[in-house]
Design an enzyme around this catalytic site. Structure first.
Site, PDB file in Angstrom:
ATOM      1  N   TYR A 201     -34.034  35.925 -22.051  1.00 58.42           N
ATOM      2  CA  TYR A 201     -33.233  37.137 -22.184  1.00 58.42           C
ATOM      3  C   TYR A 201     -33.763  38.134 -21.162  1.00 58.42           C
ATOM      4  CZ  TYR A 201     -30.763  41.140 -24.130  1.00 58.42           C
ATOM      5  OH  TYR A 201     -29.940  42.223 -24.282  1.00 58.42           O
ATOM      6  N   TYR A 306     -30.188  37.943 -34.499  1.00 59.35           N
ATOM      7  CA  TYR A 306     -30.576  39.187 -33.843  1.00 59.35           C
ATOM      8  C   TYR A 306     -31.745  39.884 -34.533  1.00 59.35           C
ATOM      9  CZ  TYR A 306     -26.313  39.350 -30.911  1.00 59.35           C
ATOM     10  OH  TYR A 306     -25.331  39.102 -29.979  1.00 59.35           O
TER      11      TYR A 306
END
Length: 339
Positions: A201, A306
């Site tokens: 990420y 998440y």
């Protein structure tokens, strides 16, 4: 989307006249990636006319913003292993912080001291070293939240060292696609094995103060949290490193990132994020590495949690959920709300 795609192919190969336009073109950005020819990233939309936000930029590496200071060169160190075998079975400096994991399938009591030492070193590896599973994360690690310590560019071992999985980069072609009800999503066009590294990420690495400022400026602050990830794995108020004692840095992928920025949440995900350390002096800016926690067939949507399960603690007893963010993952384990 067809108009933007068509303009890319019709105009962006025609010299300097379109140079400025190419800078903002998502397809041009992706085609400039070093891995484009062998493991490309594609964008498809068969649902509506939406395009990737025009103010978004695809990047291949982190972008450090004001106040983010990597370690100085004189504080850096890598392993001094003579070869890759010594990394596997010797006292590799890169693995010095990772606790041994017990496989549970060896009788340590019957081993010679030499055999026991070799087993101890092998247990430090997060990855399988040989055979068909070489380079895949070991199942014992997939079920933990332990950080990954890898060899890196400052090490004496070769670039083929089996402890350089994340460093080798993405090995699977990805496709950003338009979902029916959750905006953009991501899938791989090839099968993925359990324990396989997918990608990092990426984004802008910013200070905690800057992250708070960006949250405050966001129209819906909790929506901003979809893109912000705190690099807090090693935060410790008692640390000798002042960068680990204070508020952690954060990664903001909203306006510049890689394809993983478009991966959706699921309460029953097929991937998990692990903190990956290269040089020990840079723990405060560790990587966020995504690994498959089960086998994933080609074209299945890629997802991760998440909040890593933390929304299990949500208190829904008061009944007022108007300010909460609903979860749309649709899985059987859906917790109904993200936060």
């Amino acid at each position: 989307m067809e108009l933007a795609f068509g303009r890319h192919f019709d105009h962006h190969g025609k010299g300097e006249r379109y140079a400025a336009e190419r800078e903002d073109c998502h397809w041009c950005q992706l085609r400039s990636f070093s891995t484009h020819r062998t493991i490309p990233i594609t964008i498809v939309n068969q649902v509506d006319s939406e395009v990737i936000p025009p103010n978004f930029r695809f990047i291949e590496s982190m972008v450090y913003r004001n106040g983010v200071e990597p370690a100085e060169n004189n504080f850096r160190s890598g392993c001094d292993c003579k070869d890759d075998l010594e990394c596997q079975y010797g006292g590799c400096h890169c693995l010095s912080d990772l606790l041994d994991e017990d496989d549970g399938d060896e009788n340590v009591d019957t081993m010679t001291p030499n055999e026991s030492e070799k087993l101890s070193r092998r247990r430090r590896y997060a990855y399988h070293l040989h055979g068909s599973k070489k380079g895949l994360m070991r199942s014992e690690m997939l079920d933990t939240k332990l950080p990954l310590y890898e060899c890196h560019e400052s090490c004496s071992c070769s670039s083929n060292c089996p402890n350089r999985v994340v460093e080798q980069g993405r090995t699977v072609p990805l496709q950003i696609f338009r979902t029916l009800n959750r905006g953009w999503g991501v899938r791989a066009t090839e099968n993925i094995q359990k324990g396989q590294f997918l990608d990092r990420y990426l984004g802008e690495v910013i200070t905690s103060a800057e992250a708070d400022r960006r949250r405050a400026e966001s129209a819906v602050s909790k929506r901003k949290d979809v893109y912000l990830f705190a690099l807090d794995k090693f935060s410790d108020p008692q640390s000798l490193d002042p960068r680990l004692r204070g508020p952690p840095l954060e990664v903001d992928g909203e306006f510049m990132s890689g394809p993983t920025r478009f991966i959706n949440h699921s309460c029953d995900p097929n991937m998990r994020i692990f903190a990956r350390v290269r040089d020990h002096a840079d723990k405060h800016i560790h990587d966020l590495a995504l690994f498959a926690i089960r086998a994933i067939p080609a074209m299945e949507e890629l997802t991760f949690d998440y909040v890593d399960g933390r929304s299990d603690d949500l208190d829904l007893s008061q009944g007022d959920t108007s300010d909460m963010t609903r979860c749309l993952c649709g899985s059987k384990k859906c917790r109904k709300f993200l936060w």
